[in-house]
Structure formats: C-alpha cells, structure tokens
Design an enzyme around this catalytic site. Structure first.
Site, PDB file in Angstrom:
ATOM      1  N   GLU A 191      21.060 -30.582  37.683  1.00 56.23           N
ATOM      2  CA  GLU A 191      20.366 -29.454  35.958  1.00 56.23           C
ATOM      3  C   GLU A 191      18.870 -30.600  36.761  1.00 56.23           C
ATOM      4  O   GLU A 191      18.645 -31.867  36.402  1.00 56.23           O
ATOM      5  CB  GLU A 191      21.615 -30.507  34.474  1.00 56.23           C
TER       6      GLU A 191
ATOM      7  N   HIS B  51      29.491 -26.117  35.251  1.00 55.29           N
ATOM      8  CA  HIS B  51      30.759 -26.229  34.873  1.00 55.29           C
ATOM      9  C   HIS B  51      31.399 -26.891  33.407  1.00 55.29           C
ATOM     10  O   HIS B  51      30.855 -25.747  32.962  1.00 55.29           O
ATOM     11  CB  HIS B  51      29.763 -27.985  34.365  1.00 55.29           C
TER      12      HIS B  51
END
Length: 209
Positions: free
Chosen positions: A93, A18
């Site tokens: 994550e 990202h």
C-alpha cells in the site's frame, strides 16, 4: 466487433483488494501499518477464494503484497487451489508516513489539499502518487507478458489498484482521486497483443453470497 462467446476465455491479470481490517472499519489511514484481517475480512477472503475458484479465470499463480492483510487474503485462495504464491514489495500500500494509522479527519486540511492537488507531494515521511505509480507500473509491465498466457491473481490494496487502472488506461497521476475501490473487490485486466485493457472493475458480487 463484440467478442465471440464461443472463443476460449482469454487469460487475465486479476487484481484483488484485501479483506477488511479493524482499521478499515474505523476509517483510519492504513498504509504500511501491518494489520491482520478482522472477522469480516476473514469471511471476505473465503468468498474471494470461492469466486476465483469457480470463475472463468481460475488463477494459475498468485502474487501478493508483503503486508499481512493482503497475503492473509491471498492464503485463502492459495490453500483452496493449491497454487504458488510470490510476494512482491511493489504491490504494498501507499506509505502515509507520519499519518499512517490515524483518522483522515486528523490530517491537516492544507496538507491533505496539497496531497490531492500535487502528485509529487508526499505526506511527511511518506510516499507520493508519482512514486507509487512508478513502482506499480514497473510490476505491471513485468507481469504483462506472463498474464497474456495464464491467469495471475494479485492481492493488494486500494492505491496500487488505482495505480494499475491508471497504467491500463494511460491516464494522468491524478486519476487516483476519481476512482473508488471497494473492500474485497475483484478486477480483471486482459493483455491483448501487449496492450492492457480493463475488462471488469470493482466487482463485489461474490460478497453477497
């Protein structure tokens, strides 16, 4: 034998980290804390989308982590290409537990050392590398057959990308500490006869435009 440049481009599993958030810029641990992209990250998302649209492996489908910073980055590509996007929790994550959102420098040195030396150790309330690798390996295996016939772009985070590289290379859990994953990087994994191979890694050339 080298690949024949005249041959059709093989489909790829494409891994995208990202764009930047304010926590990235401040050097904070950023696991399940759900930050949005900052202005730089929004620009990086557009650069990623342009690179994927013009590249040799234009995505046919998008898979994203459920966290805002990942699917916000993915949205730029989804809107540009007009393709479907699926959210998969397994690409989230690593969970840093009680240390999520704090500077790395504030983590107790003994705890940080144990975490780096023991893949089964988790920060308080968090997740271990072993647990991370189990979930990422499962989703990679699920995508492998489809990625052998069409391009799939996965928008995710540092630790899952490291874990996916471990899956490709068949290495030990600790390899995570020997890999650097840059902000907004793109990596390509080719699936050939059911076997993954790392084709490109940590490509940030699209950010220089």
């Amino acid at each position: 034998m080298p690949d024949d440049p005249r041959a059709p481009r093989a489909p790829m599993l494409i891994l995208v980290r990202h764009g930047r958030t304010s926590a990235n810029a401040a050097g904070l641990l950023q696991g399940r804390v759900d930050n949005e992209l900052d202005d730089v990250g929004i620009q990086q998302a557009s650069q990623i989308a342009a690179a994927l649209a013009l590249g040799d492996h234009r995505p046919d489908r998008i898979v994203s982590s459920p966290l805002k910073r990942a699917h916000q980055t993915a949205d730029a590509t989804r809107h540009l290409l007009g393709i479907e996007m699926t959210i998969d929790e397994r690409w989230a994550e690593l969970d840093y537990g009680e240390w999520d959102g704090v500077p790395i420098s504030e983590v107790r040195p003994d705890m940080w050392e144990q975490w780096q030396s023991d893949p089964g150790f988790a920060l308080p309330g968090g997740e271990s590398l072993v647990e991370l690798n189990q979930r990422v390996e499962a989703t990679c295996n699920d995508l492998a057959e489809e990625a052998a016939s069409r391009n799939i772009a996965v928008f995710t985070h540092v630790s899952p990308i490291k874990s996916a590289v471990r899956w490709v290379l068949g290495t030990e859990d600790e390899i995570s500490w020997r890999i650097h994953v840059s902000q907004a990087q793109i990596a390509h994994i080719q699936i050939r006869a059911g076997v993954p191979r790392l084709s490109t890694f940590n490509d940030t050339s699209h950010l220089s435009s």
